[in-house]
Design an enzyme around this catalytic site. Structure first.
Site, PDB file in Angstrom:
ATOM      1  N   ASN A  39       1.017  -2.593  -4.962  1.00  0.00           N
ATOM      2  CA  ASN A  39       2.241  -2.333  -4.201  1.00  0.00           C
ATOM      3  C   ASN A  39       3.040  -3.602  -3.870  1.00  0.00           C
ATOM      4  OD1 ASN A  39       3.884  -0.874  -1.872  1.00  0.00           O
ATOM      5  ND2 ASN A  39       2.812  -2.594  -0.899  1.00  0.00           N
TER       6      ASN A  39
ATOM      7  N   TYR B 292      14.378  -7.301 -10.918  1.00  0.00           N
ATOM      8  CA  TYR B 292      13.634  -6.202 -10.278  1.00  0.00           C
ATOM      9  C   TYR B 292      13.611  -4.979 -11.193  1.00  0.00           C
ATOM     10  CZ  TYR B 292      12.306  -2.913  -6.558  1.00  0.00           C
ATOM     11  OH  TYR B 292      11.666  -1.971  -5.790  1.00  0.00           O
TER      12      TYR B 292
ATOM     13  N   LYS C 249      10.244  -3.285 -12.796  1.00  0.00           N
ATOM     14  CA  LYS C 249       9.794  -1.929 -12.438  1.00  0.00           C
ATOM     15  C   LYS C 249       9.808  -1.003 -13.670  1.00  0.00           C
ATOM     16  CE  LYS C 249       8.904  -2.605  -8.067  1.00  0.00           C
ATOM     17  NZ  LYS C 249       7.540  -2.508  -7.538  1.00  0.00           N
TER      18      LYS C 249
HETATM   19  P1  NDP Z   1       7.853  -5.088   2.130  1.00  0.00           P
HETATM   20  O1  NDP Z   1       8.607  -6.376   1.947  1.00  0.00           O
HETATM   21  O2  NDP Z   1       7.755  -4.501   3.498  1.00  0.00           O
HETATM   22  O3  NDP Z   1       6.373  -5.266   1.581  1.00  0.00           O
HETATM   23  C1  NDP Z   1       6.036  -6.055   0.507  1.00  0.00           C
HETATM   24  C2  NDP Z   1       4.622  -6.548   0.755  1.00  0.00           C
HETATM   25  O4  NDP Z   1       4.198  -7.309  -0.375  1.00  0.00           O
HETATM   26  C3  NDP Z   1       4.511  -7.447   1.984  1.00  0.00           C
HETATM   27  O5  NDP Z   1       3.482  -6.963   2.817  1.00  0.00           O
HETATM   28  C4  NDP Z   1       4.183  -8.823   1.424  1.00  0.00           C
HETATM   29  O6  NDP Z   1       3.275  -9.466   2.279  1.00  0.00           O
HETATM   30  C5  NDP Z   1       3.556  -8.477   0.081  1.00  0.00           C
HETATM   31  N1  NDP Z   1       3.772  -9.518  -0.908  1.00  0.00           N
HETATM   32  C6  NDP Z   1       4.947  -9.978  -1.412  1.00  0.00           C
HETATM   33  N2  NDP Z   1       4.733 -10.976  -2.266  1.00  0.00           N
HETATM   34  C7  NDP Z   1       3.386 -11.146  -2.324  1.00  0.00           C
HETATM   35  C8  NDP Z   1       2.538 -12.049  -3.013  1.00  0.00           C
HETATM   36  N3  NDP Z   1       3.027 -13.000  -3.829  1.00  0.00           N
HETATM   37  N4  NDP Z   1       1.200 -11.942  -2.844  1.00  0.00           N
HETATM   38  C9  NDP Z   1       0.680 -11.012  -2.007  1.00  0.00           C
HETATM   39  N5  NDP Z   1       1.437 -10.145  -1.308  1.00  0.00           N
HETATM   40  C10 NDP Z   1       2.768 -10.225  -1.470  1.00  0.00           C
HETATM   41  O7  NDP Z   1       8.492  -4.093   1.083  1.00  0.00           O
HETATM   42  P2  NDP Z   1       8.363  -2.504   0.851  1.00  0.00           P
HETATM   43  O8  NDP Z   1       7.293  -1.894   1.655  1.00  0.00           O
HETATM   44  O9  NDP Z   1       9.728  -1.972   0.950  1.00  0.00           O
HETATM   45  O10 NDP Z   1       7.962  -2.477  -0.706  1.00  0.00           O
HETATM   46  C11 NDP Z   1       6.649  -2.215  -1.180  1.00  0.00           C
HETATM   47  C12 NDP Z   1       6.727  -1.834  -2.644  1.00  0.00           C
HETATM   48  O11 NDP Z   1       7.490  -0.641  -2.778  1.00  0.00           O
HETATM   49  C13 NDP Z   1       7.383  -2.869  -3.540  1.00  0.00           C
HETATM   50  O12 NDP Z   1       6.725  -2.914  -4.793  1.00  0.00           O
HETATM   51  C14 NDP Z   1       8.791  -2.337  -3.690  1.00  0.00           C
HETATM   52  O13 NDP Z   1       9.385  -2.779  -4.888  1.00  0.00           O
HETATM   53  C15 NDP Z   1       8.523  -0.849  -3.719  1.00  0.00           C
HETATM   54  N6  NDP Z   1       9.673  -0.008  -3.369  1.00  0.00           N
HETATM   55  C16 NDP Z   1      10.146   0.070  -2.078  1.00  0.00           C
HETATM   56  C17 NDP Z   1      11.202   0.934  -1.766  1.00  0.00           C
HETATM   57  C18 NDP Z   1      11.702   1.094  -0.359  1.00  0.00           C
HETATM   58  O14 NDP Z   1      12.616   1.896  -0.147  1.00  0.00           O
HETATM   59  N7  NDP Z   1      11.172   0.397   0.631  1.00  0.00           N
HETATM   60  C19 NDP Z   1      11.846   1.719  -2.805  1.00  0.00           C
HETATM   61  C20 NDP Z   1      11.286   1.553  -4.108  1.00  0.00           C
HETATM   62  C21 NDP Z   1      10.226   0.726  -4.363  1.00  0.00           C
HETATM   63  P3  NDP Z   1       3.319 -11.064   2.561  1.00  0.00           P
HETATM   64  O15 NDP Z   1       4.724 -11.419   2.852  1.00  0.00           O
HETATM   65  O16 NDP Z   1       2.355 -11.251   3.672  1.00  0.00           O
HETATM   66  O17 NDP Z   1       2.804 -11.702   1.315  1.00  0.00           O
END
Ligand code: NDP
Length: 250
Positions: free
Chosen positions: A88, A153, A157
């Protein structure tokens, strides 16, 4: 489940916030030992405190590809097995096509795609020993239709959907199901603010979402819990939109 031995073990990357946290919450509240992974320990710890005793926080930057094999080994040593992997963790970048640098494009690809391959490869080595497993990749509407200003992006995806199908055909005969969830427009402080500040985009989103509302993070959690469970035991290789009809809207 009655004892620790029988408890399923799940890894949710990016489980400290947003959709990842909602999925981790569904898993942990349904008796699944759930390891949430991210870069920031404070964020993970806060989520762990909220999710309770079935939740464990582990730090790993998934773009540090070389560290992933030892990270997965450590989880197997500590928890004994891995039943569910949710890929995720992801980042987005909104920028004009011609302004995106090589480094920025590559950075999104490494986070959203290459790390998913490497994490899955390492986890699959363990799942093959068990003869079972369920992997869920998180896709996006950006793989269903063309969205402007999110070139890297969208590429990442769309590749996730192909990766999901290729993994499913190779791994399903060995007991490992591989599916993806394509979230539509899901409510968060950030998405709500972004849409409120861009009325044209907001009208476009709702204009093609038959259900006329945004989704909630729990909707993604419910879909993930279903795909991870035996209720989905004959489902593999699908990309499941959880989107109020957005991907098929006119
Ligand atoms: P958030 O930014 O809330 O969550 C992303 C998470 O990924 C964070 O907890 C972050 O934690 C972690 N993360 C990012 N980079 C890294 C890394 N290099 N290593 C480890 N962890 C990482 O975003 P969302 O909840 O919105 O998104 C979650 C997923 O859902 C994504 O793949 C997004 O593309 C997808 N998505 C979301 C949508 C939405 O409407 N919200 C719609 C469509 C898809 P930390 O910063 O601690 O590393």
């Amino acid at each position: 489940m009655s004892n620790q031995q029988e408890q399923k073990v799940a890894i949710v990357t990016g489980g400290g916030s947003g959709l990842g946290k909602a999925m981790a919450k569904k898993f942990s509240s349904n008796g699944i030992t759930t390891i949430i992974v991210g870069r920031q320990i404070e964020k993970l710890q806060a989520a762990k405190d909220e999710l309770g005793e079935n939740c464990f926080a582990m730090v790993c930057d998934v773009t540090n590809l070389g560290s992933i094999p030892a990270f997965v080994d450590g989880i197997v040593q500590k928890f004994g097995r891995i039943d569910i992997l949710v890929n995720n963790a992801g980042i987005n970048q909104k920028k004009e096509f011609t302004e995106v640098t090589d480094e920025e494009f590559q950075n999104v690809l490494t986070t959203n795609l290459t790390s998913v391959f490497v994490m899955s490869r390492e986890v699959v080595k363990q799942m093959l020993k068990q003869g079972s497993g369920s992997i869920i990749n998180i896709s996006s509407m950006a793989a269903q239709y063309g969205l402007p200003k999110v070139i890297a992006y969208s590429a990442s995806k769309t590749a996730i959907d192909g990766l999901t199908r290729a993994m499913a055909v190779e791994l399903s005969p060995k007991g490992i199901r591989v599916n993806a969830i394509a979230p539509g427009f899901i409510y968060s402080d950030m998405t709500a603010k972004a849409l409120d500040s861009d009325p044209e985009r907001k009208a476009k989103v709702f204009g093609r979402t038959p259900m006329g509302i945004m989704g909630q993070p729990e909707d993604i959690g419910d879909a993930a819990l279903f795909l991870a469970s035996d209720a989905a035991k004959y489902i593999t290789g699908v990309v499941l939109p959880v989107d109020g009809g957005n991907s098929i809207g006119f």
